[in-house]
Design a protein around this motif. Structure first.
Motif, PDB file in Angstrom:
ATOM      1  N   THR A  22       0.841  -1.206   0.000  1.00  0.00           N
ATOM      2  CA  THR A  22       0.000   0.000   0.000  1.00  0.00           C
ATOM      3  C   THR A  22       0.868   1.246   0.000  1.00  0.00           C
ATOM      4  N   ARG A  23       1.909   1.240   0.809  1.00  0.00           N
ATOM      5  CA  ARG A  23       2.794   2.413   0.858  1.00  0.00           C
ATOM      6  C   ARG A  23       3.556   2.580  -0.448  1.00  0.00           C
ATOM      7  N   ILE A  39       1.194   4.197  -2.803  1.00  0.00           N
ATOM      8  CA  ILE A  39       1.058   5.627  -2.504  1.00  0.00           C
ATOM      9  C   ILE A  39       2.233   6.402  -3.099  1.00  0.00           C
ATOM     10  N   ALA A  60      -6.310   8.549  -0.526  1.00  0.00           N
ATOM     11  CA  ALA A  60      -7.116   7.471   0.058  1.00  0.00           C
ATOM     12  C   ALA A  60      -8.131   6.885  -0.915  1.00  0.00           C
ATOM     13  N   PHE A  97      -8.149   3.194  -2.452  1.00  0.00           N
ATOM     14  CA  PHE A  97      -7.934   2.081  -1.531  1.00  0.00           C
ATOM     15  C   PHE A  97      -9.215   1.720  -0.793  1.00  0.00           C
ATOM     16  N   ILE A 139      -5.299   4.909   6.027  1.00  0.00           N
ATOM     17  CA  ILE A 139      -4.417   5.608   5.069  1.00  0.00           C
ATOM     18  C   ILE A 139      -3.541   6.605   5.821  1.00  0.00           C
ATOM     19  N   HIS A 151      -0.566   4.923   7.221  1.00  0.00           N
ATOM     20  CA  HIS A 151       0.434   4.665   6.181  1.00  0.00           C
ATOM     21  C   HIS A 151       1.197   5.957   5.855  1.00  0.00           C
TER      22      HIS A 151
END
Length: 109
Positions: free
Chosen positions: A16-17, A20, A35, A38, A45, A48
């Motif tokens: 996820t990171r 981003i 966000a 996701f 979020i 993260h």
């Protein structure tokens, strides 16, 4: 001296990171825009983003009522310098890194 690197590698370990970071390659983004793609809460979020900020990979600033995120590539450069010490890694080419992220996470762009 290794603590900043620990934070960078820990931040990069999560998909996820990494997604981003891929999104922020294009431009600064509001937290709500980060966000959006996701399937998780804004609070998740934010956690993260907090870890990415502590690792120095992004910065966050408030503009009016909106919190914005910006990519800070210097932390990746420091990780690249550390990896070069092993002699088997090339320096991180941020253009190549961007192409890699686009291939790995096309749905996130």
């Amino acid at each position: 001296m290794t603590e900043p690197l620990d934070l960078v590698f820990s931040a990069l370990a999560d998909p996820t990171r990494r997604a981003i970071l891929t999104m922020l390659l294009e431009d600064d983004m509001a937290v709500t825009d980060v966000a959006e793609p996701f399937a998780m809460s804004l609070a998740a979020i934010s956690k993260h983003l907090g870890l990415l900020t502590r690792a120095g990979l992004i910065s966050q600033e408030k503009r009016g009522r909106v919190k914005w995120c910006k990519l800070e590539p210097d932390a990746l450069k420091q990780a690249s310098v550390w990896m070069q010490g092993f002699g088997q890694f090339d320096p991180v080419n941020l253009d190549a890194f961007e192409r890699f992220l686009e291939r790995e996470f096309p749905e996130k762009l």
